[in-house]
Design a protein around this motif. Structure first.
Motif, mmCIF file in Angstrom:
data_model
loop_
_atom_site.group_PDB
_atom_site.id
_atom_site.type_symbol
_atom_site.label_atom_id
_atom_site.label_comp_id
_atom_site.label_asym_id
_atom_site.label_seq_id
_atom_site.Cartn_x
_atom_site.Cartn_y
_atom_site.Cartn_z
ATOM 1 N N GLN A 129 11.942 7.430 -3.151
ATOM 2 C CA GLN A 129 11.413 8.517 -3.965
ATOM 3 C C GLN A 129 12.483 9.545 -4.323
ATOM 4 O O GLN A 129 12.658 9.898 -5.494
ATOM 5 N N GLU A 130 13.222 10.012 -3.310
ATOM 6 C CA GLU A 130 14.216 11.048 -3.556
ATOM 7 C C GLU A 130 15.369 10.523 -4.396
ATOM 8 O O GLU A 130 15.859 11.200 -5.305
ATOM 9 N N THR A 131 15.791 9.300 -4.100
ATOM 10 C CA THR A 131 16.907 8.714 -4.860
ATOM 11 C C THR A 131 16.529 8.538 -6.323
ATOM 12 O O THR A 131 17.276 8.923 -7.234
ATOM 13 N N ASN A 132 15.349 7.940 -6.567
ATOM 14 C CA ASN A 132 14.913 7.731 -7.945
ATOM 15 C C ASN A 132 14.664 9.049 -8.659
ATOM 16 O O ASN A 132 14.919 9.170 -9.863
ATOM 17 N N ILE A 178 5.996 1.541 -8.544
ATOM 18 C CA ILE A 178 5.817 2.599 -7.551
ATOM 19 C C ILE A 178 5.678 2.034 -6.132
ATOM 20 O O ILE A 178 6.131 2.654 -5.155
ATOM 21 N N ARG A 179 5.103 0.841 -5.991
ATOM 22 C CA ARG A 179 4.957 0.272 -4.653
ATOM 23 C C ARG A 179 6.323 -0.057 -4.052
ATOM 24 O O ARG A 179 6.560 0.173 -2.864
ATOM 25 N N VAL A 180 7.205 -0.593 -4.878
ATOM 26 C CA VAL A 180 8.552 -0.895 -4.397
ATOM 27 C C VAL A 180 9.278 0.398 -4.057
ATOM 28 O O VAL A 180 9.968 0.505 -3.035
ATOM 29 N N THR A 181 9.118 1.405 -4.901
ATOM 30 C CA THR A 181 9.776 2.690 -4.662
ATOM 31 C C THR A 181 9.350 3.284 -3.331
ATOM 32 O O THR A 181 10.179 3.699 -2.515
ATOM 33 N N GLN A 182 8.041 3.328 -3.103
ATOM 34 C CA GLN A 182 7.554 3.914 -1.853
ATOM 35 C C GLN A 182 7.834 3.006 -0.661
ATOM 36 O O GLN A 182 8.124 3.493 0.441
ATOM 37 N N GLY A 183 7.766 1.688 -0.907
ATOM 38 C CA GLY A 183 8.000 0.753 0.189
ATOM 39 C C GLY A 183 9.413 0.833 0.737
ATOM 40 O O GLY A 183 9.649 0.601 1.921
ATOM 41 N N PHE A 184 10.389 1.129 -0.129
ATOM 42 C CA PHE A 184 11.779 1.240 0.311
ATOM 43 C C PHE A 184 12.245 2.698 0.393
ATOM 44 O O PHE A 184 13.448 2.962 0.445
ATOM 45 N N VAL A 185 11.280 3.618 0.384
ATOM 46 C CA VAL A 185 11.557 5.048 0.523
ATOM 47 C C VAL A 185 12.644 5.488 -0.466
ATOM 48 O O VAL A 185 13.661 6.076 -0.104
ATOM 49 N N LEU A 215 17.991 10.309 -9.815
ATOM 50 C CA LEU A 215 18.467 9.563 -10.981
ATOM 51 C C LEU A 215 17.687 9.956 -12.230
ATOM 52 O O LEU A 215 18.251 10.082 -13.319
ATOM 53 N N PHE A 216 16.374 10.175 -12.058
ATOM 54 C CA PHE A 216 15.565 10.568 -13.211
ATOM 55 C C PHE A 216 15.937 11.970 -13.680
ATOM 56 O O PHE A 216 15.954 12.245 -14.884
ATOM 57 N N ARG A 217 16.236 12.849 -12.730
ATOM 58 C CA ARG A 217 16.678 14.188 -13.118
ATOM 59 C C ARG A 217 17.990 14.125 -13.900
ATOM 60 O O ARG A 217 18.229 14.940 -14.796
#
Length: 621
Positions: A247-250, A238-245, A253-255
């Motif tokens: 959230q929406e992209t992931n 989650i830190r990498v996800t938020q650090g590179f913004v 992909l999860f959807r």
């Protein structure tokens, strides 16, 4: 068995396209595998008596349900037809007693089924945990944590449903059909032959839908495993996800993964929704057919109206389970898919295990008072090569000797092979070629547990379990007293830093140590390693997460504590290299330079160039 008509391949979309499909391959086994069912029931060994009781109760209940219909028919055909009020009262009492007995037994059947399901589930989860704990490190490079969690949760839960609900409900419903058929044949064998003539049609319908249900059940189970694996990965990162913004992209992909999973679930539901009404329609069609032939027989005097009523009540008992069994079959397929995946994990053969004749590494600490590693161990690499994939070696022709009590520093750029050497010394992996000796014994001939009991490890990626600081330090030596823990921290000159935490050594570290800073976690790991009084110490960039001031306090203690212990140190700071007895400089899996810090500086080679980089880094720090 393959579908008769082409079905779309269950290929995932979106994020999962970058994930290896090592554990989700479809198998060619039959949807209902009796070998799996027999194996599942081996977990019921501790409660064999309850299994036997449940089987008996299931067959009794299967007979009781048609018996209720038969008694009802007897009351209608007898006392009610004859206007015998005392007979009616007696019949109602008899029917009530039978119903009471049936429901009383149903209570115990339900209770035993739940206990058996829980016993099987507990056994499976214990076996999964035990199997995973014994796997070598290479297993965890292939298997994602989300998939392991999926086996323990969703797959095992589907097995629970299959054991405690599907199996025994199917036995009861099937038994009800058999007993009803026997009574029907005894009541009027001509009409019963008509019922038998309709059986092939039901079989053909089930056979047609069985293939599709099996396919979609497996596809849905596999896609859910991918959803679970990706969720676990996303939460961990989650830190990498938020650090590179991201959230929406992931999230998008999860959807996509969820849509993939939903597609199979909807296809499964639609197929099941077609099958159940068809079975119900067939049952009504059969009743209409029996009504026509039964009425014809009554008109011709071949049977009485009472006998026809009796037959129809029993026919309802015969046809009613068909729709239930159809629904249970769908759930059974999901349970079989779950069992298949669980046993595939349990049956995973480790890449390697200790040799049958492996012996324990002698431990001089057993007969001596701990005096700083009990002399250390002798480690020797002989023309050793290694690759995580044997076809692609990451170490080539490694040879050197670490004498007892020496400190070996491993230096090189990222990917040069430093961590691979540590993994081999720790026996997390075995050499591809060549030999590795510990105290004169080839490492393959030593048991892993005996070697690990004499090791102390601190990695850059430190890990703490949920609990207190004290509990995490005691992992190295569960029987250690509070005073022993404090002495170990004092030796590291970090007791004051640990006691400065909100609750001192009783401070909760949180999940993965999240309640502590990176440096505090590192200190806990240092203390944990040294509490074990190891003969072999592994420090993998162990001081990289500690600030310069704290490291300065630790250096003197480290030098003292490493004295008398054999140690392998991977470090990017000069302070942990200067005092090494032997510095090995690696490049692309090959030792290109070796010697002491001073010797290598005098040679003016690769190490001297790296030294300049180290100096610049240390000056900035």
């Amino acid at each position: 068995m393959k579908p008769s008509s082409p079905l779309p391949s269950p290929k995932p979309i979106g994020l999962i396209q970058r994930l290896p499909e090592d554990d989700d391959n479809e198998t060619d086994s039959q949807p209902l595998e009796w070998g799996l069912i027999r194996r599942l029931f081996t977990y019921t060994a501790p409660i064999k008596s309850k299994v036997t009781a449940l089987i008996v109760l299931s067959f009794i209940r299967a007979a009781q349900l048609p018996a209720l219909g038969w008694v009802m028919a007897l009351v209608i055909n007898g006392p009610i037809t004859a206007r015998d009020f005392s007979g009616i009262a007696l019949g109602v009492v008899g029917y009530g007693l039978l119903a009471l007995l049936t429901d009383g037994m149903f209570h115990y059947r339900q209770r035993y089924a739940l206990e058996i399901g829980e016993t099987v589930v507990s056994g499976l989860r214990a076996d999964i945990f035990d199997k995973v704990q014994r796997q070598p490190m290479s297993f965890f490079h292939r298997m994602k944590i989300g998939r392991i969690i999926g086996r323990v949760t969703s797959d095992v839960e589907s097995v629970r449903v299959g054991i405690q609900d599907v199996l025994f409900v199917t036995v009861i419903q099937g038994g009800t059909m058999v007993f009803a058929a026997v009574v029907m044949a005894w009541s009027d064998w001509v009409l019963f032959l008509i019922v038998l003539a309709m059986a092939p049609l039901i079989w053909a319908i089930n056979q047609h839908f069985r293939v599709k249900l099996s396919y979609y059940s497996r596809a849905a189970s596999a896609s859910f495993s991918r959803v679970t694996a990706t969720l676990a990965e996303s939460v961990s990162g989650i830190r990498v996800t938020q650090g590179f913004v991201r959230q929406e992209t992931n999230a998008g992909l999860f959807r996509s993964l969820l849509a993939d999973h939903s597609r199979y679930n909807i296809a499964l539901a639609r197929t099941s929704a077609i099958l159940t009404p068809i079975l119900e329609l067939n049952s009504q069609f059969f009743v209409a057919t029996l009504l026509m032939f039964g009425g014809w027989r009554v008109f011709h005097g071949d049977m009485s109206i009472g006998a026809l009523i009796t037959f129809f009540l029993l026919a309802n008992q015969f046809f009613a389970p068909i729709a239930i069994i159809g629904t249970q079959y769908n759930q059974a397929l999901v349970a079989m898919a779950g069992a298949e995946r669980v046993f595939r994990l349990i049956d995973t053969v480790p890449d390697w295990v200790d040799a049958p004749d492996a012996v324990a590494l002698p431990d001089p600490r057993v007969s001596h008072v701990p005096t700083g590693g009990a002399g250390g161990v002798r480690v020797e690499f002989r023309q050793l090569s290694f690759g995580y994939d044997p076809a692609r070696p990451v170490l080539r022709d490694i040879h050197f000797v670490a004498e007892p009590g020496q400190t070996i520093a491993l230096v090189g750029h990222t990917g040069s092979g430093k961590s691979s050497i540590i993994n081999l010394v720790s026996k997390f992996y075995l050499p591809t070629t060549g030999e590795l000796f510990v105290d004169g014994r080839e490492i393959r001939t030593l048991t892993s547990a005996s070697l690990h009991r004499q090791m102390g490890m601190v990695h850059q990626q430190n890990f703490l379990f949920s609990g207190t600081v004290l509990e995490n330090i005691r992992l190295a030596k569960p029987e250690a007293t509070d005073d022993e823990v404090r002495r170990a921290a004092e030796q590291l000159d970090c007791l004051d830093l640990l006691e400065a935490l909100p609750q001192g050594l009783l401070t909760e570290v949180g999940e993965r140590g999240a309640a502590l800073s990176v440096g505090q976690r590192q200190l806990v790991c240092f203390t944990r390693a040294l509490l074990a009084d190891p003969r072999l110490v592994i420090l993998d960039e162990a001081t990289s997460s500690i600030d310069a001031l704290t490291e300065a306090r630790l250096q003197a203690a480290l030098i003292k504590l490493l004295r008398g212990r054999t140690s392998f140190v991977v470090a990017h700071r000069l302070s942990t290299i200067r005092h090494a007895d032997l510095v090995l400089v690696l490049d692309q899996g090959v030792i290109i330079e070796r010697g002491t810090h001073a010797q290598l500086l005098d040679e003016g080679g690769r190490y001297a160039a790296l030294y300049e980089q180290f100096v610049q880094v240390d000056e900035r720090v």
